[in-house]
Design an enzyme around this catalytic site. Structure first.
Site, PDB file in Angstrom:
ATOM      1  N   ASN A   9       0.866  -1.178   0.000  1.00 24.47           N
ATOM      2  CA  ASN A   9       0.000   0.000   0.000  1.00 24.47           C
ATOM      3  C   ASN A   9       0.902   1.227   0.000  1.00 24.47           C
ATOM      4  O   ASN A   9       1.526   1.539   1.013  1.00 24.47           O
ATOM      5  CB  ASN A   9      -0.891  -0.043   1.260  1.00 24.47           C
ATOM      6  CG  ASN A   9      -1.742   1.201   1.416  1.00 24.47           C
ATOM      7  OD1 ASN A   9      -1.783   2.057   0.515  1.00 24.47           O
ATOM      8  ND2 ASN A   9      -2.421   1.318   2.539  1.00 24.47           N
ATOM      9  N   LYS A  11       0.119   4.259  -0.226  1.00 24.39           N
ATOM     10  CA  LYS A  11      -0.536   5.418   0.400  1.00 24.39           C
ATOM     11  C   LYS A  11      -0.334   6.674  -0.467  1.00 24.39           C
ATOM     12  O   LYS A  11      -0.280   6.545  -1.687  1.00 24.39           O
ATOM     13  CB  LYS A  11      -0.019   5.593   1.827  1.00 24.39           C
ATOM     14  CG  LYS A  11      -0.139   4.289   2.639  1.00 24.39           C
ATOM     15  CD  LYS A  11       0.068   4.452   4.097  1.00 24.39           C
ATOM     16  CE  LYS A  11      -0.090   3.096   4.789  1.00 24.39           C
ATOM     17  NZ  LYS A  11       0.053   3.152   6.234  1.00 24.39           N
ATOM     18  N   HIS A  97      -9.396   1.070   5.079  1.00 20.85           N
ATOM     19  CA  HIS A  97      -8.080   1.204   5.709  1.00 20.85           C
ATOM     20  C   HIS A  97      -8.198   2.097   6.945  1.00 20.85           C
ATOM     21  O   HIS A  97      -9.012   3.025   6.959  1.00 20.85           O
ATOM     22  CB  HIS A  97      -7.075   1.796   4.717  1.00 20.85           C
ATOM     23  CG  HIS A  97      -5.678   1.749   5.251  1.00 20.85           C
ATOM     24  ND1 HIS A  97      -5.186   2.714   6.096  1.00 20.85           N
ATOM     25  CD2 HIS A  97      -4.695   0.821   5.110  1.00 20.85           C
ATOM     26  CE1 HIS A  97      -3.949   2.374   6.438  1.00 20.85           C
ATOM     27  NE2 HIS A  97      -3.625   1.241   5.849  1.00 20.85           N
ATOM     28  N   GLU A  99      -6.530   4.467   8.016  1.00 22.31           N
ATOM     29  CA  GLU A  99      -6.388   5.914   7.794  1.00 22.31           C
ATOM     30  C   GLU A  99      -7.671   6.517   7.234  1.00 22.31           C
ATOM     31  O   GLU A  99      -7.986   7.676   7.483  1.00 22.31           O
ATOM     32  CB  GLU A  99      -5.174   6.170   6.883  1.00 22.31           C
ATOM     33  CG  GLU A  99      -3.875   5.995   7.654  1.00 22.31           C
ATOM     34  CD  GLU A  99      -2.768   5.295   6.906  1.00 22.31           C
ATOM     35  OE1 GLU A  99      -2.769   5.301   5.662  1.00 22.31           O
ATOM     36  OE2 GLU A  99      -1.878   4.726   7.579  1.00 22.31           O
ATOM     37  N   GLU A 169      -4.971  -4.931  10.715  1.00 18.89           N
ATOM     38  CA  GLU A 169      -3.944  -3.912  10.894  1.00 18.89           C
ATOM     39  C   GLU A 169      -4.204  -3.181  12.212  1.00 18.89           C
ATOM     40  O   GLU A 169      -5.026  -2.258  12.250  1.00 18.89           O
ATOM     41  CB  GLU A 169      -3.979  -2.912   9.732  1.00 18.89           C
ATOM     42  CG  GLU A 169      -3.704  -3.528   8.379  1.00 18.89           C
ATOM     43  CD  GLU A 169      -3.147  -2.515   7.387  1.00 18.89           C
ATOM     44  OE1 GLU A 169      -2.030  -2.727   6.918  1.00 18.89           O
ATOM     45  OE2 GLU A 169      -3.812  -1.504   7.116  1.00 18.89           O
ATOM     46  N   GLY A 175       2.911   2.342  10.783  1.00 16.61           N
ATOM     47  CA  GLY A 175       3.846   3.452  10.602  1.00 16.61           C
ATOM     48  C   GLY A 175       4.577   3.853  11.872  1.00 16.61           C
ATOM     49  O   GLY A 175       5.203   4.908  11.926  1.00 16.61           O
ATOM     50  N   SER A 215       3.870  -2.046  10.266  1.00 16.16           N
ATOM     51  CA  SER A 215       5.335  -2.081  10.417  1.00 16.16           C
ATOM     52  C   SER A 215       5.949  -3.421  10.018  1.00 16.16           C
ATOM     53  O   SER A 215       6.860  -3.910  10.677  1.00 16.16           O
ATOM     54  CB  SER A 215       5.737  -1.703  11.856  1.00 16.16           C
ATOM     55  OG  SER A 215       5.323  -0.382  12.141  1.00 16.16           O
TER      56      SER A 215
HETATM   57  P1  13P Z   1       3.257   0.435   7.648  1.00 12.83           P
HETATM   58  O1  13P Z   1       3.794  -0.848   7.048  1.00 12.83           O
HETATM   59  O2  13P Z   1       3.970   1.648   7.157  1.00 12.83           O
HETATM   60  O3  13P Z   1       3.196   0.349   9.139  1.00 12.83           O
HETATM   61  O4  13P Z   1       1.744   0.579   7.133  1.00 12.83           O
HETATM   62  C1  13P Z   1       0.878  -0.490   7.229  1.00 12.83           C
HETATM   63  C2  13P Z   1      -0.348  -0.186   6.475  1.00 12.83           C
HETATM   64  O5  13P Z   1      -1.116   0.674   6.859  1.00 12.83           O
HETATM   65  C3  13P Z   1      -0.596  -0.930   5.228  1.00 12.83           C
HETATM   66  O6  13P Z   1      -1.882  -0.716   4.763  1.00 12.83           O
END
Ligand code: 13P
Length: 253
Positions: A9, A11, A97, A99, A169, A175, A215
């Site tokens: 992803n 983003k 997601h 976010e 997640e 992140g 992560s």
């Molecule tokens: P990170 O791998 O940067 O922690 O993000 C995970 C994520 O949100 C994948 O959709």
């Protein structure tokens, strides 16, 4: 049994040139591993989907989008339909997601409509679920994930759900560099598998893939994938580095 599935992803990262370069490097780095032993997808920003799709052409790496709107067409300024995504060559789409849930404010009801629209449009949805840190601390993980699963998949027949991938997640691990331990992740994956059994029966729950995200790095991917109910990985930051992403894909086999 369940074929591993690793998705990147991206983003809101990259630019046009960087997205194509990254896609080319991912194709070169994943080599023969992608497609044969593990399903691999990358999810660039909407505006680079077509360019990235071209760069993936003739590879076994699939294209995915990061979101979809539930209406088919019309006056929905700024939104993108499932048919449009399909038209640009997408196979997968991420729905719900964290976010989008916590930064943009999407509800379970909206996410349910998006998963429904994705399926109706011939896309394979990746439905994301996961708890916030305060919810984990308050022992609410089971409640939160159960609600997100039940409301996210409300109204779906077993036949439809077969096409869905679930991504667990934990929001506190996204992140932050703070990965869930393989045991913590497995515990929630087993909960999700149990919910799927309750909702759709054992046969189907054994077939649905559940990814872990938060992560994920080359050095923890293998251990996470070693857990019984972890069938794949949804990778954020590390998917922006082709070498790291390729190493994660290889660790997932
Ligand atoms: P990170 O791998 O940067 O922690 O993000 C995970 C994520 O949100 C994948 O959709």
């Amino acid at each position: 049994m369940r074929k591993p599935f690793v998705a990147g992803n991206w983003k809101m990262n990259t630019d046009g040139h960087g997205a194509v370069k990254l896609a080319e490097e991912v194709v070169a780095g994943c080599g023969e591993t992608a497609g044969h032993k593990v399903d691999v997808a990358v999810c660039p920003p909407f505006v680079y989907l077509q360019q990235v799709g071209k760069a993936l052409h003739s590879s076994h790496i699939a294209l995915g989008a990061q979101d979809v709107y539930f209406e088919q067409k019309g006056a929905f300024t700024g939104e993108i339909s499932a048919a449009m995504l399909k038209d640009t060559g997408c196979t997968y789409v991420i729905c719900g997601h964290s976010e989008r849930r916590h930064v943009i404010g999407e509800t379970d009801e909206l996410i349910n409509k998006k998963v429904k629209a994705a399926l109706a449009g011939g896309l394979l949805p990746i439905l994301c679920v996961g708890e916030l840190l305060e919810q984990r601390k308050a022992n609410k993980t089971t409640d939160v994930v159960t609600r997100q699963m039940k409301e996210g998949l409300a109204g779906f027949s077993a036949e439809k759900v077969e096409a869905v991938t679930i991504a667990y997640e934990p929001v506190w691990a996204i992140g932050t560099g703070l990965t869930a331990t393989p045991e913590q992740a497995q515990e929630v994956h087993a909960l999700i598998r149990g919910l799927l059994t309750e909702m759709y029966g054992k046969k189907l729950s054994n077939e649905i893939r559940i990814q872990y995200g938060g992560s994920v790095k080359p050095d923890n991917a293998g251990e996470l994938m070693g857990q019984e109910d972890i069938d794949g990985l949804l990778v954020g930051g590390a998917s922006l580095k082709a070498d790291d992403f390729a190493a994660i894909v290889k660790a997932a086999v």
